[in-house]
Design a protein around this motif. Structure first.
Motif, short mmCIF file in Angstrom:
data_model
loop_
_atom_site.label_atom_id
_atom_site.label_comp_id
_atom_site.label_asym_id
_atom_site.label_seq_id
_atom_site.Cartn_x
_atom_site.Cartn_y
_atom_site.Cartn_z
N ALA A 284 -0.92 -6.32 9.84
CA ALA A 284 -0.43 -5.01 9.57
C ALA A 284 0.79 -5.17 8.39
O ALA A 284 0.96 -4.34 7.64
N ARG A 285 1.47 -6.25 8.59
CA ARG A 285 2.40 -6.90 7.35
C ARG A 285 1.70 -6.72 6.17
O ARG A 285 2.72 -6.16 5.00
N THR A 286 0.77 -7.51 5.86
CA THR A 286 0.01 -7.46 4.36
C THR A 286 -0.55 -6.23 3.95
O THR A 286 -0.22 -5.79 3.06
N VAL A 287 -1.10 -5.43 4.97
CA VAL A 287 -1.34 -4.20 4.47
C VAL A 287 -0.19 -3.15 4.17
O VAL A 287 -0.26 -2.51 3.30
N CYS A 288 0.81 -3.34 5.07
CA CYS A 288 2.04 -2.65 4.74
C CYS A 288 2.81 -3.03 3.45
O CYS A 288 3.06 -2.16 2.55
N ARG A 289 2.54 -4.13 3.05
CA ARG A 289 2.99 -4.74 1.89
C ARG A 289 2.17 -4.09 0.64
O ARG A 289 2.66 -4.03 -0.41
N ARG A 290 0.91 -4.02 0.92
CA ARG A 290 0.01 -3.29 -0.12
C ARG A 290 0.30 -1.77 -0.26
O ARG A 290 0.66 -1.20 -1.33
N ALA A 291 0.60 -1.12 0.85
CA ALA A 291 1.10 0.36 0.96
C ALA A 291 2.47 0.38 0.03
O ALA A 291 2.61 1.27 -0.73
N GLU A 292 3.39 -0.67 0.24
CA GLU A 292 4.54 -0.56 -0.39
C GLU A 292 4.30 -0.78 -2.03
O GLU A 292 4.82 0.09 -2.73
N ARG A 293 3.30 -1.66 -2.55
CA ARG A 293 3.06 -1.62 -3.78
C ARG A 293 2.36 -0.23 -4.44
O ARG A 293 2.56 0.09 -5.29
N ALA A 294 1.51 0.21 -3.39
CA ALA A 294 0.94 1.40 -3.99
C ALA A 294 2.18 2.54 -4.04
O ALA A 294 1.92 3.39 -4.99
#
Length: 191
Positions: free
Chosen positions: A132-142
């Motif tokens: 979830a943390r890594t996907v959240c970081r991707r969301a942040e980058r998006a």
């Protein structure tokens, strides 16, 4: 008489969707990509919650965050207008960020100091929280990409998603038996 609720509308068959404002946009656009990554983060949290042991103190926090991620999606789907009246749109607010910070501090207080980078893993719930943390970081980058492309975004939305990834890191450590089941990186160990 039975009423059927159709899931499909066919309105997206041409590759477009609508923002909360009603504006039609490409499904491949930066705003939709950011929302998709937020949605994926939410799905990962559902997986993490399913992996938690019964009675985990993390479950109520994650349940609240899942609801807040829908708030975040609504916020991102409604580009802020310069003349927007307070309360005109569902927005992430400072108290939601403050609560995440308080929870980070409370969870972190019971953890051992970090001596090394941590590999995603350990208990099933911790592994799911790291995902979830890594996907959240991707969301942040998006979201950052959306802003850099000129898209209007509530500044609190970016702060929230940034703080959420910090929360998920600490929550994963907490879910790893308060750090006792963590898997540490061993630099150059396989050379």
């Amino acid at each position: 008489m039975v009423t059927l609720n159709r899931i499909y509308t066919r309105t997206g068959d041409a590759g477009t969707t609508r923002l909360a404002t009603g504006e039609a946009v490409s499904k491949a656009g930066a705003r939709i990509a950011a929302n998709g990554d937020v949605d994926e983060t939410n799905a990962c949290l559902g997986l993490a919650r399913a992996a938690l042991p019964a009675g985990s103190d993390l479950d109520p926090m994650l349940a609240r965050i899942q609801n807040e991620l829908f708030d975040l999606g609504a916020d991102i789907s409604t580009p802020p207008a310069e003349d927007e009246a307070p309360g005109a749109a569902l927005r992430i607010i400072a108290s939601q960020i403050d609560r995440l910070e308080a929870e980070i501090d409370a969870l972190n207080a019971g953890l051992p100091a970090l001596q090394s980078f941590i590999l995603p893993g350990g208990t099933p719930s911790a592994a799911a929280l790291h995902l979830a943390r890594t996907v959240c970081r991707r969301a942040e980058r998006a979201v950052v990409r959306l802003i850099e492309d000129g898209g209007a975004v509530n500044p609190a939305a970016l702060r929230y998603i940034n703080r959420l990834s910090d929360f998920l890191f600490v929550a994963a450590r907490h879910a790893n038996d308060q750090g006792r089941s963590e898997v540490f990186w061993r630099s150059g160990a396989t050379r």
